[in-house]
Design an enzyme around this catalytic site. Structure first.
Site, mmCIF file in Angstrom:
data_model
loop_
_atom_site.group_PDB
_atom_site.id
_atom_site.type_symbol
_atom_site.label_atom_id
_atom_site.label_comp_id
_atom_site.label_asym_id
_atom_site.label_seq_id
_atom_site.Cartn_x
_atom_site.Cartn_y
_atom_site.Cartn_z
ATOM 1 N NE ARG A 193 -21.279 -11.083 -6.418
ATOM 2 C CZ ARG A 193 -20.535 -11.451 -7.456
ATOM 3 N NH1 ARG A 193 -19.249 -11.144 -7.486
ATOM 4 N NH2 ARG A 193 -21.063 -12.127 -8.460
ATOM 5 N N GLY A 194 -18.932 -13.815 -1.994
ATOM 6 C CA GLY A 194 -17.954 -14.883 -2.140
ATOM 7 C C GLY A 194 -17.042 -14.790 -3.344
ATOM 8 C CD GLU A 230 -25.064 -12.001 4.704
ATOM 9 O OE1 GLU A 230 -25.046 -13.205 4.400
ATOM 10 O OE2 GLU A 230 -24.067 -11.259 4.620
#
Length: 304
Positions: free
Chosen positions: A28-29, A94
């Site tokens: 998670r960026g 993902e």
């Protein structure tokens, strides 16, 4: 990875559909992109590992297809579980696809999770940390999707991974990188499989090197031509190279030094261990000796 507001994805080079990747990073960026993930990514590049990471903007409407293609073409999946990982539908998609790919090709794919600032029990849904996020996803994506994502989280949480805990990022990343290099065998030299009678000589050389001693050691392997000295050296190199940040195997030294000169061997040694920039610092053999002495010998490297 969490696409955020910009819906971006990228690679270490080329389009996802054109490259087979060694590693796919799922993260998670906002949680880890600017710190831990960025450091891990660049250390992988330095180790010549082809890794997928979001960098370049994808065409609108193609994000999911390109991400799934990159996952399918990767060998190792590394989900970086952070506190906000489950809040990202991208990350959960993902992860679910990683699990599906692993099930379809169990001998070719591997999932190696990192528990960044959560514990395995959180990912196993034994706390509210991820459960609350899944409840919110169910309202938007439906019950079936939530159950699929739950199964993926629980499945991956059962895999032995790494827990960051209180150790520093640098030491932690080094241990992760060492394991990945060992799995991928990126530094290994080619040796014919199923060689007979090599196990005992390899063990004998490993004993002489005594890696736990902390000393600088030289081992001479001698004998008549054609008895397997170079093969033995390669097998020992393959056994030990994952323990070192940089490694170099210099073969056919006599022939190469006669044909191309010592300076070319020095440049190969410096290029493999310290990077391409260092080989440009030497113009003659004396320069090479000085650079090797001042830079190479002060680092944790190995040479065969």
């Amino acid at each position: 990875m969490d696409m955020g507001n910009g819906s971006e994805a990228g690679t270490s080079g080329g389009e996802p559909s054109a490259i087979d990747y060694d590693v796919f990073l799922s993260f998670r960026g906002p949680d880890t992109r600017q710190g831990f993930t960025d450091c891990l990514y660049h250390k992988m590049l330095e180790a010549n590992i082809c890794v997928f990471l979001d960098e370049d903007k994808l065409h609108v409407g193609e994000e999911i297809d390109e991400l799934l293609a990159a996952i399918q073409k990767s060998k190792i999946y590394i989900p970086i579980f952070s506190k906000g990982y489950a809040s990202s539908a991208w990350c959960l998609r993902e992860l679910a696809h990683m699990v599906d790919c692993k099930k379809s090709k169990p001998s070719e794919k591997e999932i190696m999770p990192i528990f960044y600032d959560v514990k395995p029990r959180d990912v196993k849904l034994k706390s509210q940390r991820y459960v609350s996020a899944l409840e919110e996803h169910e309202e938007k994506c439906g019950r079936q999707t939530r159950l699929k994502w739950e199964d993926a989280l629980k499945s991956v949480a059962q895999i032995k991974g790494w827990e960051l805990k209180k150790q520093g990022h640098w030491k932690f990343i080094q241990s992760v990188l060492q394991e990945i290099v060992m799995k991928l065998k990126t530094k290994d030299k080619y040796v014919t499989e199923h060689l007979v009678g090599m196990d005992n000589p390899v063990e004998a050389v490993l004993k002489l090197l005594d890696m736990d001693s902390g000393d600088l050691r030289f081992v001479l392997i001698h004998g008549m031509g054609g008895i397997g000295k170079t093969t033995l050296a390669k097998m020992v190199f393959n056994k030990l190279n994952s323990l070192f940040n940089q490694c170099c195997f210099l073969g056919n030294v006599r022939e190469l030094s006669t044909s191309f000169g010592i300076i070319n061997l020095q440049k190969q040694l410096l290029s493999d261990t310290l990077g391409l920039g260092f080989q440009d610092q030497i113009n003659d053999v004396d320069d090479g000796i000085k650079v090797i002495y001042s830079d190479f010998l002060t680092r944790k490297s190995c040479s065969f």
